[in-house]
Design a protein around this motif. Sequence first.
Motif, PDB file in Angstrom:
ATOM      1  N   GLU A   1       0.831  -1.197   0.000  1.00 42.85           N
ATOM      2  CA  GLU A   1       0.000   0.000   0.000  1.00 42.85           C
ATOM      3  C   GLU A   1       0.875   1.259   0.000  1.00 42.85           C
ATOM      4  OE1 GLU A   1      -2.775   0.019   3.185  1.00 42.85           O
ATOM      5  OE2 GLU A   1      -3.676  -1.912   2.661  1.00 42.85           O
ATOM      6  N   ARG A   2       1.992   1.199   0.724  1.00 39.99           N
ATOM      7  CA  ARG A   2       2.891   2.347   0.788  1.00 39.99           C
ATOM      8  C   ARG A   2       3.688   2.507  -0.509  1.00 39.99           C
ATOM      9  NH1 ARG A   2       4.202   3.908   6.166  1.00 39.99           N
ATOM     10  NH2 ARG A   2       3.331   2.541   7.774  1.00 39.99           N
ATOM     11  N   HIS A   3       4.173   1.372  -1.037  1.00 44.12           N
ATOM     12  CA  HIS A   3       5.066   1.397  -2.193  1.00 44.12           C
ATOM     13  C   HIS A   3       4.596   0.356  -3.213  1.00 44.12           C
ATOM     14  CE1 HIS A   3       7.702   3.778   0.359  1.00 44.12           C
ATOM     15  NE2 HIS A   3       7.646   2.822   1.269  1.00 44.12           N
ATOM     16  N   PRO A   4       3.585   0.666  -4.006  1.00 40.81           N
ATOM     17  CA  PRO A   4       3.048  -0.311  -4.966  1.00 40.81           C
ATOM     18  C   PRO A   4       3.889  -0.399  -6.236  1.00 40.81           C
ATOM     19  CG  PRO A   4       1.800   1.727  -5.115  1.00 40.81           C
ATOM     20  CD  PRO A   4       2.807   1.925  -3.998  1.00 40.81           C
ATOM     21  N   ARG A   5       5.134  -0.849  -6.085  1.00 42.66           N
ATOM     22  CA  ARG A   5       6.059  -0.886  -7.211  1.00 42.66           C
ATOM     23  C   ARG A   5       6.702  -2.254  -7.329  1.00 42.66           C
ATOM     24  NH1 ARG A   5      10.359   3.463  -6.158  1.00 42.66           N
ATOM     25  NH2 ARG A   5       9.925   3.025  -3.982  1.00 42.66           N
ATOM     26  N   THR A   6       7.111  -2.592  -8.539  1.00 38.77           N
ATOM     27  CA  THR A   6       7.800  -3.847  -8.783  1.00 38.77           C
ATOM     28  C   THR A   6       9.097  -3.905  -7.984  1.00 38.77           C
ATOM     29  OG1 THR A   6       6.894  -4.103 -10.996  1.00 38.77           O
ATOM     30  CG2 THR A   6       8.968  -5.234 -10.548  1.00 38.77           C
ATOM     31  N   GLY A   7       9.358  -5.038  -7.354  1.00 40.94           N
ATOM     32  CA  GLY A   7      10.580  -5.213  -6.576  1.00 40.94           C
ATOM     33  C   GLY A   7      10.315  -5.699  -5.175  1.00 40.94           C
ATOM     34  N   GLY A   8       9.151  -5.406  -4.613  1.00 42.43           N
ATOM     35  CA  GLY A   8       8.749  -5.932  -3.315  1.00 42.43           C
ATOM     36  C   GLY A   8       9.761  -5.669  -2.215  1.00 42.43           C
ATOM     37  N   PRO A   9      10.317  -6.723  -1.588  1.00 46.59           N
ATOM     38  CA  PRO A   9      11.229  -6.545  -0.447  1.00 46.59           C
ATOM     39  C   PRO A   9      12.393  -5.612  -0.742  1.00 46.59           C
ATOM     40  CG  PRO A   9      10.595  -8.845  -0.654  1.00 46.59           C
ATOM     41  CD  PRO A   9      10.033  -8.149  -1.853  1.00 46.59           C
ATOM     42  N   TYR A  10      12.900  -5.637  -1.977  1.00 41.95           N
ATOM     43  CA  TYR A  10      13.998  -4.724  -2.338  1.00 41.95           C
ATOM     44  C   TYR A  10      13.562  -3.267  -2.184  1.00 41.95           C
ATOM     45  CZ  TYR A  10      16.314  -1.518  -5.499  1.00 41.95           C
ATOM     46  OH  TYR A  10      16.895  -0.406  -6.024  1.00 41.95           O
ATOM     47  N   VAL A  11      12.378  -2.947  -2.701  1.00 45.06           N
ATOM     48  CA  VAL A  11      11.882  -1.573  -2.646  1.00 45.06           C
ATOM     49  C   VAL A  11      11.736  -1.120  -1.199  1.00 45.06           C
ATOM     50  CG1 VAL A  11       9.925  -0.069  -3.167  1.00 45.06           C
ATOM     51  CG2 VAL A  11      10.728  -1.705  -4.880  1.00 45.06           C
ATOM     52  N   TYR A  12      11.156  -1.979  -0.349  1.00 45.28           N
ATOM     53  CA  TYR A  12      10.892  -1.597   1.038  1.00 45.28           C
ATOM     54  C   TYR A  12      12.199  -1.376   1.804  1.00 45.28           C
ATOM     55  CZ  TYR A  12       6.752  -4.102  -0.623  1.00 45.28           C
ATOM     56  OH  TYR A  12       5.706  -4.563  -1.384  1.00 45.28           O
ATOM     57  N   ALA A  13      13.176  -2.287   1.627  1.00 43.23           N
ATOM     58  CA  ALA A  13      14.445  -2.159   2.344  1.00 43.23           C
ATOM     59  C   ALA A  13      15.192  -0.912   1.901  1.00 43.23           C
ATOM     60  CB  ALA A  13      15.302  -3.405   2.110  1.00 43.23           C
TER      61      ALA A  13
END
Length: 478
Positions: free
Chosen positions: A94-106
Amino acid sequence: MATVITPDTGHDTHPTPPSGSSGARKGEGADGGGRARRFGLPVATALVMGNIIGGGIFLLPASVAPYGTISLVAFAVLTAGALALALVFGRLAERHPRTGGPYVYAREAFGDFAGFLSAWSYWITAWVSNAALAVAAVGYLDVLLPLHGSVPATIAAALLVQWLPALANLAGTRYVGAVQVVATVLKFVPLLLVAVGGLFFFDADNLGPFQGSDSGAFGAVSASAAILLFSYLGVESAAVSAGEVRDPRRNVGRATVLGTLGAAALYLLGTVAVFGTVAHDRLVDSSAPFSDAVDAMFGGTWGGTAVACMAVVSVVGALNGWTLLSAQTPYAAARDGLFPRAFTRRRRGVPTFGVLVTVVLASLLTVYNYTAGSDGVFETLVLVTTFTATVPYLLSTAAQIYFLLSGRRDRVRGSRLVRDGVLSALAFGFSLWLVAGSGYAAVYQGVLFLFAGVLVYAWMSARRDRGVHEDREPRDAA
């Protein structure tokens, strides 16, 4: 067709985008095509379920039978932890709806190095898991085809199982989704038949002891959980492909929870059905527990062939989804200059270079496994994937805790803040338990894999910084 939203290239602490990525506008693919079909909720849910449930379900009942029915407690604990992770990934999407998942969040929470470690570790998990799934499929193909232990024929079959899903990925996300839905339906119908039908043939005398080992209740739960860990990888599937999911803020979280619940229900029902239909002494030594269950339920010997067909379909479906995921994370990292730029090449919504590199690496590992003739080495590598998968899990849950405590991106207050905080703490603790369950040897080798990635990060960072420095020199000279 809807527009693919590619991941943003900017970052709070690194506003200058990497060379070659600044020209991609929102709504354009990195390949310049800019338009591709996106996943809806059904396909995203099928992706999660298909990636969690691979070929492992056909071996799980026999693998945990030596520990007794206490292994069902491990199932319950693992399911609760997986659901906590699923809910956390839904919040993060919800915060970061972008391709990459765990990479994006970290990366958003802790910077480039943490993001790179997450991407690198997840990438290792993906392509080594693909090799493991292909080897599992060959065991069932041997029931259907006359391989008869021939090494060249076995290698050819394993490579075929890997390259068919890769070709589906290279054809575009439209075909990935179609293969995923068909594979999920084809494997769930027969598995549900065994899982539900077996309850009508359930005999409590077949269950065996509650605790079949001398390691104590906690030790038995932990030991059986260590075997089951690999089978629960994939809860992050929808989050990793968020850029290809329609309305990701709404659908990623739902698909993650629905997919995890569906996989957990089938795991539990299938294991209980096999426990109750196959005598414990026979189940402990079984190499095809679902075949034995079908034979016990309906008589005859046709169960082996039927279950072999189910397993092959299941593995192909899992490989189809994992091949896509294995390319998405390095794609997102490459867009930010943390992986080689070649990983940004896309065609019809699929990072083609990442797919090709992944399938080649998995193929080489498969060939090595068969030519070396050492099952122990490969089994250790499979356990390594359990450890490497927990690195992005830990970083993602820590990122969620950071976002909640710092108030970044949104202002979560009251009961939701408490609820999200508790879920994040549970998911973090569950991830630590996964590390412990991987074993000392797996953690040791997994750390070596991570340290090898540090050298790659140093190389990529040096190239990026050198490019920035060279861009500034003409201005300074002027």
